[in-house]
Design a protein around this motif. Sequence first.
Motif, PDB file in Angstrom:
ATOM      1  N   GLY A   1       8.439 141.662  75.832  1.00 58.11           N
ATOM      2  CA  GLY A   1       8.353 140.483  74.991  1.00 58.11           C
ATOM      3  C   GLY A   1       8.959 139.225  75.575  1.00 58.11           C
ATOM      4  O   GLY A   1       9.038 138.207  74.883  1.00 58.11           O
ATOM      5  N   ARG A   2       9.412 139.248  76.832  1.00 58.30           N
ATOM      6  CA  ARG A   2      10.044 138.060  77.414  1.00 58.30           C
ATOM      7  C   ARG A   2       9.025 137.045  77.931  1.00 58.30           C
ATOM      8  O   ARG A   2       9.275 135.858  77.910  1.00 58.30           O
ATOM      9  CB  ARG A   2      11.002 138.475  78.535  1.00 58.30           C
ATOM     10  CG  ARG A   2      12.214 139.259  78.088  1.00 58.30           C
ATOM     11  CD  ARG A   2      13.178 139.454  79.239  1.00 58.30           C
ATOM     12  NE  ARG A   2      12.586 140.249  80.293  1.00 58.30           N
ATOM     13  CZ  ARG A   2      12.650 141.572  80.368  1.00 58.30           C
ATOM     14  NH1 ARG A   2      13.271 142.255  79.417  1.00 58.30           N
ATOM     15  NH2 ARG A   2      12.093 142.239  81.362  1.00 58.30           N
ATOM     16  N   VAL A   3       7.869 137.519  78.440  1.00 54.51           N
ATOM     17  CA  VAL A   3       6.862 136.632  79.013  1.00 54.51           C
ATOM     18  C   VAL A   3       5.575 136.815  78.213  1.00 54.51           C
ATOM     19  O   VAL A   3       4.871 137.818  78.377  1.00 54.51           O
ATOM     20  CB  VAL A   3       6.616 136.953  80.505  1.00 54.51           C
ATOM     21  CG1 VAL A   3       5.596 135.968  81.086  1.00 54.51           C
ATOM     22  CG2 VAL A   3       7.917 136.894  81.280  1.00 54.51           C
ATOM     23  N   PRO A   4       5.248 135.880  77.337  1.00 54.59           N
ATOM     24  CA  PRO A   4       4.016 136.048  76.545  1.00 54.59           C
ATOM     25  C   PRO A   4       2.745 135.696  77.318  1.00 54.59           C
ATOM     26  O   PRO A   4       1.697 136.287  77.088  1.00 54.59           O
ATOM     27  CB  PRO A   4       4.223 135.098  75.366  1.00 54.59           C
ATOM     28  CG  PRO A   4       5.141 134.038  75.898  1.00 54.59           C
ATOM     29  CD  PRO A   4       6.031 134.711  76.898  1.00 54.59           C
ATOM     30  N   VAL A   5       2.833 134.735  78.246  1.00 49.12           N
ATOM     31  CA  VAL A   5       1.647 134.313  79.001  1.00 49.12           C
ATOM     32  C   VAL A   5       2.006 134.280  80.485  1.00 49.12           C
ATOM     33  O   VAL A   5       3.179 134.180  80.865  1.00 49.12           O
ATOM     34  CB  VAL A   5       1.156 132.918  78.542  1.00 49.12           C
ATOM     35  CG1 VAL A   5       0.672 132.975  77.109  1.00 49.12           C
ATOM     36  CG2 VAL A   5       2.238 131.877  78.689  1.00 49.12           C
ATOM     37  N   PHE A   6       0.966 134.365  81.318  1.00 48.70           N
ATOM     38  CA  PHE A   6       1.144 134.301  82.768  1.00 48.70           C
ATOM     39  C   PHE A   6       0.385 133.069  83.249  1.00 48.70           C
ATOM     40  O   PHE A   6      -0.734 133.149  83.739  1.00 48.70           O
ATOM     41  CB  PHE A   6       0.604 135.577  83.418  1.00 48.70           C
ATOM     42  CG  PHE A   6       1.128 135.822  84.792  1.00 48.70           C
ATOM     43  CD1 PHE A   6       2.473 136.093  85.002  1.00 48.70           C
ATOM     44  CD2 PHE A   6       0.297 135.783  85.884  1.00 48.70           C
ATOM     45  CE1 PHE A   6       2.961 136.318  86.270  1.00 48.70           C
ATOM     46  CE2 PHE A   6       0.782 136.000  87.162  1.00 48.70           C
ATOM     47  CZ  PHE A   6       2.114 136.272  87.348  1.00 48.70           C
ATOM     48  N   SER A   7       1.028 131.908  83.068  1.00 48.81           N
ATOM     49  CA  SER A   7       0.372 130.645  83.376  1.00 48.81           C
ATOM     50  C   SER A   7       1.050 129.992  84.574  1.00 48.81           C
ATOM     51  O   SER A   7       2.000 130.532  85.161  1.00 48.81           O
ATOM     52  CB  SER A   7       0.424 129.711  82.164  1.00 48.81           C
ATOM     53  OG  SER A   7       1.770 129.421  81.832  1.00 48.81           O
ATOM     54  N   HIS A   8       0.526 128.816  84.931  1.00 52.93           N
ATOM     55  CA  HIS A   8       1.054 128.108  86.098  1.00 52.93           C
ATOM     56  C   HIS A   8       2.476 127.600  85.868  1.00 52.93           C
ATOM     57  O   HIS A   8       3.162 127.224  86.819  1.00 52.93           O
ATOM     58  CB  HIS A   8       0.137 126.934  86.439  1.00 52.93           C
ATOM     59  CG  HIS A   8       0.080 125.895  85.374  1.00 52.93           C
ATOM     60  ND1 HIS A   8      -0.644 126.044  84.211  1.00 52.93           N
ATOM     61  CD2 HIS A   8       0.679 124.687  85.270  1.00 52.93           C
ATOM     62  CE1 HIS A   8      -0.508 124.982  83.452  1.00 52.93           C
ATOM     63  NE2 HIS A   8       0.294 124.134  84.057  1.00 52.93           N
ATOM     64  N   GLU A   9       2.953 127.584  84.606  1.00 50.42           N
ATOM     65  CA  GLU A   9       4.302 127.102  84.330  1.00 50.42           C
ATOM     66  C   GLU A   9       5.360 128.168  84.589  1.00 50.42           C
ATOM     67  O   GLU A   9       6.463 127.857  85.034  1.00 50.42           O
ATOM     68  CB  GLU A   9       4.385 126.616  82.885  1.00 50.42           C
ATOM     69  CG  GLU A   9       3.508 125.399  82.600  1.00 50.42           C
ATOM     70  CD  GLU A   9       3.610 124.953  81.161  1.00 50.42           C
ATOM     71  OE1 GLU A   9       4.319 125.644  80.383  1.00 50.42           O
ATOM     72  OE2 GLU A   9       3.004 123.940  80.806  1.00 50.42           O
TER      73      GLU A   9
END
Length: 208
Positions: free
Chosen positions: A53-61
Amino acid sequence: PSVLDSFALLSGQLNTLNKVLKHEKTPLLRNQVIIPLVLSPDRDEEIMRQTEGRVPVFSHEVVPDHLRTKPDPEVEEQEKQLITDAARISPDAAQKQIQSLNKMCSNLLEKISKEERESESGGLRQNKQTFNPADTNALVAAVAFGKGLSNRRPPGSGASVQSGQAGAGAIIAGASGMQQVPMTGAPAQQQPMLAGVQMAPAGQPGKV
């Protein structure tokens, strides 16, 4: 036949891959660098599960922060400067600085512990009980209900008692709905009644 040929090809490739991975010269995959091939701003449930639950998305940010293997350039420059400054100090000077730093830390810890002890003692003093609950309850019972009060009258109060009784009879006579008992000509041994309350004769202690 085409399906069987494709299956045989896939099976041979998987066997070859397993042999390569099991070879002693093949490095562990956990030590390899991860290169992101797909970045998406949408929520990924699989990444949420893997990262608890720490990283919801894997985006460029988030990719530069989570896949970084080196510190920021500013931090790296500061570390280099600190290493250079540390190399210039002699061992004796470094030992003296360490001792002085330890002394300052110990003094600071003593002050903090002293403040904590004083605050705890002050709190105990503030919370200390300054009255006796039994005495307070006895005073309240005596004022409200007359509990524990003595029935003795002071000497020489017989005449005042008689006059007080006569005055009480006159006051009670004017009250509506209350019974009056005449007190004139009553024998000395007879105890008059005022509105159903037995009165003590003159010169004798009684209860009201």
